[in-house]
Write a protein that holds these residues in place. Structure first.
Motif: not given
Length: 290
Positions: A25-26, A148-151, A159-160, A192-195
């Motif tokens: 993704f980069c 988890l920035w892959n939604g 890619w999730n 924390f979990l950041d989505r």
């Protein structure tokens, strides 16, 4: 920009543009590989002291690769900065002691979405190592943010497929139930979990334009690349919008340039005046917020 000193909520200071991973993704960078030297780093710290209290050692690159990371953390702390690191977490086995011993370290963002976008490391060992570090860091008062920035988004699929396993592994260290938060869950005290959905980085060659959107660039943040180039936000990975160079200029001078003033005025009225900003997949997810 108007009278007085602007206090930015964050300044992204790219201490290296080199990374040990190659995430799908980069966008990577075509700039020459570089590691910021101590003299330049110290000069930049002194020029940024009046402008922010929070330094993010990130833009491109993996900050844990920098051989002088411990020294940089110490120098930043001596000047009163609080430091935020964004890392893929694969080098924690060799950097954990210096990170846990750094008083300036305020927060660590661990990009767990980098796992599935690469090959060559085992999921269980990787997540367990990140989780164990997170627990130790939080116990020392450091904020920990697992990303988890892959939604899936409307435009593309992330890619999730391993996200459920990642969450179960995190639960081994931070037992459920978790408390809902604004962008995900609170797993434990200071953890924390950041989505978020996957997004397309700004690219001058990207199709389509979105002229109507606000941005936090030049409003609450700026970026400084490892060669000293000042850019308006953390997503200008190629330095396509150079506003000046902080190694040879003062930030006040840079922020008063016609280009910087025009960009800021545009963002305040919800308009992207630069072509790169009009082709930003991150900003296009949001409505205009002047």
């Amino acid at each position: 920009m108007g009278g007085g000193i602007v206090r930015f909520q964050k300044v992204y200071l790219e201490i290296t543009n080199v990374c040990n991973r190659s995430c799908a993704f980069c966008p990577k960078t075509r700039r020459a590989p570089a590691f910021m030297g101590e003299d330049d780093f110290t000069s930049l710290l002194d020029k940024l002291r009046l402008w922010t209290g929070f330094l993010y050692f990130h833009l491109m690159g993996e900050p844990l690769l920098h051989p002088a990371l411990d020294r940089f953390l110490a120098l930043a702390g001596e000047r009163g900065f609080r430091v935020i690191l964004t890392t893929n977490g694969t080098l924690l086995d060799r950097t954990e002691p210096l990170l846990l011993g750094a008083p300036a370290l305020h927060k660590v963002n661990l990009s767990l979405h980098s796992f599935e976008a690469n090959e060559g490391i085992g999921l269980e060992d990787y997540v367990n190592q990140c989780a164990a570090f997170g627990a130790k860091a939080a116990a020392r008062g450091v904020l920990v943010n697992f990303r988890l920035w892959n939604g899936d988004s409307e435009a593309r699929t992330g890619w999730n497929a391993e996200n459920a396993r990642i969450l179960d592994l995190l639960a081994g260290t931070f037992p459920r139930p978790w408390t809902p938060s604004r962008r995900g869950e609170r797993l434990a005290e200071r953890v924390f979990l950041d989505r978020a959905e996957i997004f397309d980085w700004p690219d001058l060659s990207a199709a389509g334009e979105n002229t109507r959107h606000g941005c936090y660039g030049l409003r609450d943040q700026i970026g400084v690349l490892c060669d000293g180039t000042v850019v308006p936000c953390c997503l200008d990975h190629e330095g396509d919008l150079p506003l000046g160079n902080l190694l040879t200029q003062d930030l006040g001078e840079i922020l008063q340039t016609s280009r910087a003033c025009a960009m800021l005025a545009g963002f305040r009225r919800g308009e992207a005046v630069e072509e790169l900003c009009r082709r930003c997949g991150y900003a296009s997810r949001f409505r205009s917020t002047p």
